[in-house]
Write an enzyme that holds these catalytic residues in place. Sequence first.
Site, PDB file in Angstrom:
ATOM      1  N   LYS A 120       0.219 -20.518 -19.474  1.00 58.14           N
ATOM      2  CA  LYS A 120      -0.826 -19.605 -19.938  1.00 58.14           C
ATOM      3  C   LYS A 120      -1.662 -20.246 -21.053  1.00 58.14           C
ATOM      4  O   LYS A 120      -1.387 -21.362 -21.470  1.00 58.14           O
ATOM      5  CB  LYS A 120      -0.188 -18.288 -20.395  1.00 58.14           C
TER       6      LYS A 120
HETATM    7  C1  LIG Z   1       2.267 -15.028 -15.726  1.00 59.58           C
HETATM    8  C2  LIG Z   1       1.975 -13.675 -15.238  1.00 59.58           C
HETATM    9  C3  LIG Z   1       2.881 -12.610 -15.392  1.00 59.58           C
HETATM   10  C4  LIG Z   1       4.298 -12.776 -15.840  1.00 59.58           C
HETATM   11  O1  LIG Z   1       4.488 -13.360 -17.043  1.00 59.58           O
HETATM   12  P1  LIG Z   1       5.880 -14.130 -17.331  1.00 59.58           P
HETATM   13  O2  LIG Z   1       5.809 -14.340 -18.809  1.00 59.58           O
HETATM   14  O3  LIG Z   1       5.852 -15.381 -16.558  1.00 59.58           O
HETATM   15  O4  LIG Z   1       6.996 -13.227 -16.950  1.00 59.58           O
HETATM   16  C5  LIG Z   1       2.491 -11.349 -14.998  1.00 59.58           C
HETATM   17  N1  LIG Z   1       1.283 -11.110 -14.466  1.00 59.58           N
HETATM   18  C6  LIG Z   1       0.394 -12.105 -14.283  1.00 59.58           C
HETATM   19  C7  LIG Z   1      -0.932 -11.771 -13.704  1.00 59.58           C
HETATM   20  C8  LIG Z   1       0.715 -13.416 -14.636  1.00 59.58           C
HETATM   21  O5  LIG Z   1      -0.159 -14.400 -14.424  1.00 59.58           O
END
Ligand SMILES: *Cc1c(COP(=O)(O)O)cnc(C)c1O
Length: 376
Positions: free
Chosen positions: A192
């Site tokens: 992210k």
């Molecule tokens: C990455 C992501 C998540 C989940 O986040 P994690 O921290 O990996 O559990 C949920 N929704 C979207 C759209 C994502 O890109």
Amino acid sequence: MEEQKIWLSPPHMGGNELKYIHNAFDTNWISQFGPNINEFEKCLENYLGENSFVSAVSSGTAAIHLALKLLDIQSGDIVICQSFTFVASANPILYEKAIPVFVDSEPDTWNICPNALEDAIKHNIQKGKKPKAILTVSLYGMPYKVDEVLEISKKYEIPVIEDSAEALGSRYKNQLCGTFGDLSIVSFNGNKIITTSGGGVLISRTKEHKERAFYLATQAKEDKEYYSHSETGYNYRISNVSAGIGIGQMEVLNERIAQRRLNHEFYNDILAQFENIELSSEPNENFYSNYWLNTIQIKRSDKLSKEILKEKFSESNIETRYLWKPMHLQPLYKGCDFFGSNLSGIIFDKGLCLPSGTNLTDICKERILKVLNMVK
Ligand SMILES: *Cc1c(COP(=O)(O)O)cnc(C)c1O
């Protein structure tokens, strides 16, 4: 010698993260309590502004699960969910044995289509079952049509869970993503815009929700001298070490957003001359994207498809990825209701994510350009 791999969206440390990790070690706060966690939550509360109560947890997925719990979603309840997303948005609905109903995208932002959303709500109300929540996503950093969704949410009195996992720093009408939902979440997974190595936050609008989130995330342990539990809880807290990384990353968030937006300008400049490739961009001045990932639509021909382009990038040691495959097309969610025309499926078929990391150098950009020029 083989050139270094260009990753899609690698972690990018700012430099101070280690200082906060050292703090955790020096004070021996290594686990799920400690000053870094409180400080990280405060950093985000300051960033998001008033009316945002932040609970740091172990993942974005855990934050979505807690959001459903706070809204008292139970077995058999209907939760409307944007179909075009990563599976983590929808899975917590299954954890609670609730019923996901998927809604298609609109073409401007690729996010939930307000018309199809209203259809889905009306259809279920007619069947005698009013949906309990609307789960929206700001895909690839692009905010969804917030005003339209909010109006529907108000009209039918259905709360919004805002999945801003990919959209920290994005804005709609100059207001930050993560502040629109009755409950919102952000992810700090490694890919992210900023990361805690693994982690997430739940953003609520009341102190009571924040306290209940903490309670549920710490095994629903009651405030007694002995271990007393009346509800099912979870082990969802972030570690004080990870939170230290988060504090360091918050210091460079604005820089990272600027860098991602520069990547977008780079792609925008070079792809303007391509007739067979279209870059997605903000539809108008109401939308301000962090451009977490740059995504393109490819006009299929004998010479070009997403598969061919991905392969060409791969031969040059450059990582690209297909778009998220919509939930209504996933074997896991076969049989779930879907409202819309399958626009998200068509976008998925033609789409590719291009390298969008904040450490893309000019040399990296030249290598990317070289590959793109092969298919011009
Ligand atoms: C990455 C992501 C998540 C989940 O986040 P994690 O921290 O990996 O559990 C949920 N929704 C979207 C759209 C994502 O890109």
